[in-house]
Design an enzyme around this catalytic site. Structure first.
Site, PDB file in Angstrom:
ATOM      1  N   GLY A 263    -104.659   5.876 -82.948  1.00 34.26           N
ATOM      2  CA  GLY A 263    -105.381   6.852 -82.148  1.00 34.26           C
ATOM      3  C   GLY A 263    -104.477   7.640 -81.225  1.00 34.26           C
ATOM      4  CG  ASP A 264    -103.451   6.125 -77.503  1.00 34.58           C
ATOM      5  OD1 ASP A 264    -103.480   5.185 -78.325  1.00 34.58           O
ATOM      6  OD2 ASP A 264    -103.547   5.945 -76.272  1.00 34.58           O
ATOM      7  CD  GLU A 265    -101.242   2.214 -81.280  1.00 34.75           C
ATOM      8  OE1 GLU A 265    -100.900   2.014 -82.467  1.00 34.75           O
ATOM      9  OE2 GLU A 265    -101.917   1.419 -80.613  1.00 34.75           O
TER      10      GLU A 265
END
Length: 330
Positions: free
Chosen positions: A225-227
């Site tokens: 997701g936000d990696e």
């Protein structure tokens, strides 16, 4: 008797028409036949092969000159397969890239077999087909399948294929310097406060800034997701890479304007350096970088941690000092 002669003439005309039809079809399909006499490397081509290489039918064929039209990697593979075919009598097939005399690059599919006469391999022969358009279509489809639609970066499937599945962890592959893992700070708060549209806008901007910061990296990917993950070249020194990451974090910390709002993100990074750029364990290297990232998240926002081979992390690593000097830390 006369009817027999006329019948034979008609059959010859039909055969001639069929041969011409086949020849025309082969040319339209970008296919040509070739042969090479192994006694003196004399080449013989049908018109289709001349077209593939961008040569005139009147050009003199010298194998030494033709081989130079292959790009370096294709030439190396072709010569190796050719030598094996001559030695063992085995046919082969490959895709090769060539550079025409006018500089245009083309792709062709090369098929080869061996003729054995009087107890020795005397001749190679086969087909060559222009597959440039086919290659471009497949590359476009593969690019769509391997791209994250939101950020435009490589997706997790591409990352796993190139790194986690161990396809690179073999001697002789393109060397790898380090694995960089990046996790955004405050991303959940932005989603909760402003909604997922704001979060998507942030991810798009992060993708642009990552791609710009590591334009020459073998891989820049969104793996969650936000990696995010970056594979770096082996020729980058550890201090240079850490400085580059510090500049990236400073870039990611810049505010993002969205619908009259100012969105502020940050990021933490963990780095795992490959001890052997040519042969490494992908799972071990990921564990090192992931543990370092976890420590960076614990050390505070906008932090860089470098892990070592024992899967420990150094909270006072040089990277953290760079972050502090650039005012990255809050």
């Amino acid at each position: 008797m006369l009817h027999q002669v006329i019948g034979m003439q008609d059959a010859a005309v039909v055969k001639c028409d069929v041969d011409a039809l086949f020849a025309q079809a082969f040319v339209q399909a970008g296919i040509g036949a070739w042969t090479c006499d192994l006694a003196d490397n004399t080449l013989a081509w049908t018109p289709g092969v001349y077209d593939i290489f961008g040569l005139a039918k009147t050009d003199r064929l010298d194998r030494r000159d033709i081989v130079k039209l292959y790009d370096d990697q294709s030439r190396e593979i072709m010569e190796r397969l050719r030598a094996d075919a001559i030695m063992h009598g085995r046919p082969f097939e490959m895709e090769a890239q060539i550079v025409r005399p006018d500089g245009e690059r083309r792709w062709m599919r090369l098929r080869a077999d061996v003729v054995r006469e009087n107890g020795r391999h005397s001749r190679l022969f086969g087909l060559k087909q222009d597959i440039t358009d086919e290659k471009q279509r497949w590359d476009a489809l593969r690019s769509l399948a391997e791209r994250d639609p939101l950020t435009g970066l490589a997706n997790r499937a591409r990352y796993e294929d190139l790194f986690l599945n161990g396809s690179r962890a073999q001697p002789g592959v393109t060397p790898l310097g380090a694995l960089l893992l990046i996790d955004l700070d405050n991303f959940k708060q932005i989603n909760d406060q402003f909604g997922h549209a704001a979060g998507d806008a942030c991810l798009k901007m992060v993708g642009q800034r990552l791609a710009s910061a590591f334009a020459d990296a073998p891989l820049v990917a969104r793996i969650g997701g936000d990696e995010f993950a970056v594979l770096s070249h082996a020729d980058a020194s550890p201090p240079a890479l850490k400085a580059q990451v510090a500049r990236l974090l400073a870039s990611l910390a810049r505010p993002i304007a969205w619908q009259g709002q100012t969105l502020v993100l940050g990021a933490s990074a963990g780095i795992g350096f490959a001890t052997d750029p040519y042969c490494y364990d992908a799972d071990d290297l990921f564990a090192i970088a992931d543990k370092a990232l976890y420590a960076a998240k614990g050390a505070g926002r906008n932090a860089i941690i470098v892990g070592n081979a024992q899967i420990r992390a150094f909270p006072h690593d040089f990277g953290l000092e760079i972050g502090a000097h650039h005012g990255i830390r809050p």
